[in-house]
Scaffold this motif. Structure first.
Motif, PDB file in Angstrom:
ATOM      1  N   LEU A 132       0.855  -1.179   0.000  1.00 21.20           N
ATOM      2  CA  LEU A 132       0.000   0.000   0.000  1.00 21.20           C
ATOM      3  C   LEU A 132       0.893   1.232   0.000  1.00 21.20           C
ATOM      4  O   LEU A 132       1.741   1.388   0.884  1.00 21.20           O
ATOM      5  N   ASP A 133       0.711   2.091  -0.977  1.00 21.76           N
ATOM      6  CA  ASP A 133       1.453   3.344  -1.062  1.00 21.76           C
ATOM      7  C   ASP A 133       0.702   4.372  -0.220  1.00 21.76           C
ATOM      8  O   ASP A 133      -0.345   4.874  -0.624  1.00 21.76           O
ATOM      9  N   ALA A 134       1.224   4.669   0.969  1.00 25.27           N
ATOM     10  CA  ALA A 134       0.545   5.582   1.885  1.00 25.27           C
ATOM     11  C   ALA A 134       0.984   7.028   1.713  1.00 25.27           C
ATOM     12  O   ALA A 134       0.569   7.897   2.488  1.00 25.27           O
ATOM     13  N   GLY A 142       3.090   3.081  -8.576  1.00 23.06           N
ATOM     14  CA  GLY A 142       2.763   2.634  -9.925  1.00 23.06           C
ATOM     15  C   GLY A 142       3.971   2.650 -10.848  1.00 23.06           C
ATOM     16  O   GLY A 142       4.236   1.690 -11.576  1.00 23.06           O
ATOM     17  N   LEU A 143       4.734   3.742 -10.815  1.00 21.93           N
ATOM     18  CA  LEU A 143       5.932   3.854 -11.645  1.00 21.93           C
ATOM     19  C   LEU A 143       6.936   2.767 -11.288  1.00 21.93           C
ATOM     20  O   LEU A 143       7.549   2.153 -12.159  1.00 21.93           O
ATOM     21  N   MET A 144       7.096   2.500  -9.992  1.00 19.46           N
ATOM     22  CA  MET A 144       8.142   1.587  -9.540  1.00 19.46           C
ATOM     23  C   MET A 144       7.843   0.128  -9.853  1.00 19.46           C
ATOM     24  O   MET A 144       8.765  -0.681  -9.981  1.00 19.46           O
ATOM     25  N   VAL A 145       6.563  -0.228  -9.966  1.00 16.44           N
ATOM     26  CA  VAL A 145       6.218  -1.624 -10.265  1.00 16.44           C
ATOM     27  C   VAL A 145       5.695  -1.804 -11.689  1.00 16.44           C
ATOM     28  O   VAL A 145       5.179  -2.866 -12.037  1.00 16.44           O
ATOM     29  N   THR A 171      -1.201  -4.562  -5.252  1.00 13.87           N
ATOM     30  CA  THR A 171      -0.772  -3.190  -4.983  1.00 13.87           C
ATOM     31  C   THR A 171      -1.960  -2.227  -4.990  1.00 13.87           C
ATOM     32  O   THR A 171      -2.941  -2.423  -5.703  1.00 13.87           O
ATOM     33  N   MET A 172      -1.843  -1.176  -4.177  1.00 18.54           N
ATOM     34  CA  MET A 172      -2.841  -0.118  -4.156  1.00 18.54           C
ATOM     35  C   MET A 172      -2.141   1.201  -3.863  1.00 18.54           C
ATOM     36  O   MET A 172      -1.254   1.277  -3.010  1.00 18.54           O
ATOM     37  N   SER A 173      -2.563   2.248  -4.590  1.00 24.65           N
ATOM     38  CA  SER A 173      -1.950   3.564  -4.457  1.00 24.65           C
ATOM     39  C   SER A 173      -2.943   4.633  -4.867  1.00 24.65           C
ATOM     40  O   SER A 173      -3.808   4.397  -5.730  1.00 24.65           O
TER      41      SER A 173
END
Length: 363
Positions: A132-134, A142-145, A171-173
Motif C-alpha cells: 500500500l502506497d501511503a 505505480g511507476l516503480m512496479v 498493490t494499491m496507491s
C-alpha cells in the motif's frame, strides 16, 4: 520413537537459524518425526517464507543428522506464516496476516525503493505479498512496479477496490485513482481519511505480509496508522548522514511511543563503489545505522550501496530483486526481508497468533 525424536531435537539445537535468531529446537520448528521404511522422516515448520532455501536447508540438515546420529533421515520443511497480535488490541485487517510499515524520518533516503525491493524479496522467498502506497501527496508505487499511467482498479459492488496485480504482488496507491499530474491539495484529516479508505476498502486476498510505504516524517498519516491500523512492526530506513540519522531517531521514538515494534534499521546508500576504478568510499559517513540500532536496542538489518543500477532499475518499473535476482543487492534484500519475517515469527511464537484464520468479507 520418543528417543529418536530426542536425538533429532539435540541435532536441531546445534543449528542456529540466522533469521529466527535462535536454534531450530528452541524455535519449536520440529513438528513431527516418523518412520518410513528404513528411513526417518523429520518434519519442520518455519514461521517465515523459505520456499527458495528449503531444498538447501533440507540437504544440510539431513547430512548433519546422518553425521551426528547415524540415522538416515529425510527432512521435510514447510512454512506457516501466522497472523500477528496488533498494538492496543486492534482487530486484524481482513485478508492480511501481518502489516509492516516502512518509514523514514526524512525524504530522499530511498525508503520507497527499499519497500518495493523488500516486498519483492518476500515474494521470491515464497510469501503472498501486497504493498500500500501511503504517500498520498506523492504516490510513486505505480511507476516503480511498472503499472502504466491511467490504469485504475476494478470495483466490487462500488464499495471495494480490487488491488492491481503487479510483479506478483497486490498493490494499491492513490496514483491509481487520480491523474498523475493532479496535485493532492488536502488538509491532514482528508489525507488520514484517504489512507483508511485505501487500506480498509481494498480487497486484499490472503496476504502473508502487507507492506505500507509511509510518507516521510511523523505527522497525520503516521498518527492515523498507529491509532487505527493493526501494525505488526516497522522498519526504519536511513542513510549514514548525520541529518538523516537525527530524523530516523525521531521516527523510532514515534513508533516506540505508540507501541509499534521497530523490527530493525536499514542503512541505505551506505557506500559508493566507483564504476570506473572500483574504489569504495563512505560518501555519507559510516556506521550510522548500526549506532542508532544499538542505541534503541534494535538491529541493523542490512546495508545497501548508493547504486546507479538500483535507481535505474526501479525507475524502469523493474526493481533490482526482479531485474537481477542473483545479484549482490538482491541477496541483501532477501536477507533483510527474511530477517524481518523471522522476527515477526518469533514475536508470534511468544505472544500467540491473533486469529486462527483469515477471511475476506464483503459487508
Amino acid at each position: 520413537m520418543q528417543q529418536t525424536r530426542a536425538r533429532i531435537e539435540a541435532v536441531l539445537s546445534q543449528h542456529q537459524d540466522p533469521y529466527l535468531g535462535t536454534d531450530l529446537a528452541s524455535a519449536g520448528a520440529l513438528s513431527g518425526v516418523r518412520e518410513e521404511g528404513e528411513r526417518i522422516v523429520v518434519s519442520l515448520t518455519l514461521g517465515y517464507p523459505c520456499t527458495d532455501i528449503r531444498a538447501a536447508l533440507s540437504t544440510e540438515l539431513e547430512l548433519r543428522i546422518k553425521t551426528e546420529t547415524g540415522l538416515d533421515a529425510k527432512v521435510e520443511i514447510q512454512q506457516d506464516i501466522k497472523p500477528h497480535q496488533a498494538q492496543r488490541n486492534l482487530r486484524n485487517l481482513d485478508g492480511v496476516r501481518n502489516i509492516i510499515a516502512v518509514a523514514s524520518g526524512k525524504g530522499g533516503v530511498g525508503k520507497s525503493t527499499t519497500t518495493v525491493n523488500l516486498a519483492l524479496a518476500m515474494v521470491q522467498a515464497g510469501a503472498r505479498v501486497g504493498i500500500l502506497d501511503a504517500d498520498i501527496y506523492g504516490p510513486s508505487l505505480g511507476l516503480m512496479v511498472g503499472v502504466a499511467p491511467g490504469v485504475h482498479p476494478d470495483s466490487d459492488d462500488e464499495k471495494y477496490f480490487k488491488p492491481i496485480q503487479a510483479l506478483g504482488m497486490q498493490t494499491m496507491s492513490m496514483a491509481y485513482l487520480i491523474d498523475e499530474n493532479t496535485p493532492m491539495v488536502w488538509r491532514g484529516p482528508m489525507v488520514s481519511g484517504a489512507l483508511q479508505q485505501l487500506l480498509t476498502q481494498t480487497l486484499w486476498d490472503d496476504l502473508d505480509y502487507l507492506f505500507i510505504d509511509m510518507p516521510p516524517g511523523t505527522g497525520d498519516i503516521q498518527l492515523t496508522l498507529s491509532q487505527k491500523v493493526p501494525v505488526t512492526g516497522s522498519v526504519v530506513v536511513t542513510t549514514p548522514q548525520d541529518i538523516a540519522l537525527l530524523d530516523a531517531k525521531k521516527g523510532i521514538e514515534m513508533f516506540r511511543k505508540v507501541d509499534i515494534a521497530v523490527l530493525g534499521v536499514v542503512e541505505n546508500m551506505s557506500t559508493h563503489v566507483c564504476s570506473n576504478c572500483g574504489h569504495e568510499e563512505h560518501i555519507f559517513g559510516a556506521g550510522g545505522g548500526a549506532r542508532i540500532a544499538s542505541q534503541y536496542h534494535t538491529e541493523l538489518l542490512g546495508a545497501l550501496p548508493l547504486s546507479l543500477q538500483i535507481r535505474e532499475q526501479t525507475d524502469a518499473g523493474k526493481p533490482t530483486v526482479m531485474a537481477d535476482p542473483q545479484g549482490q543487492a538482491t541477496q541483501t534484500y532477501l536477507k533483510i526481508a527474511r530477517r524481518v519475517a523471522g522476527k515477526i515469527a518469533q514475536r508470534n511464537a511468544t505472544q500467540g497468533s491473533a486469529f486462527p484464520n483469515i477471511s475476506v468479507q464483503n459487508d
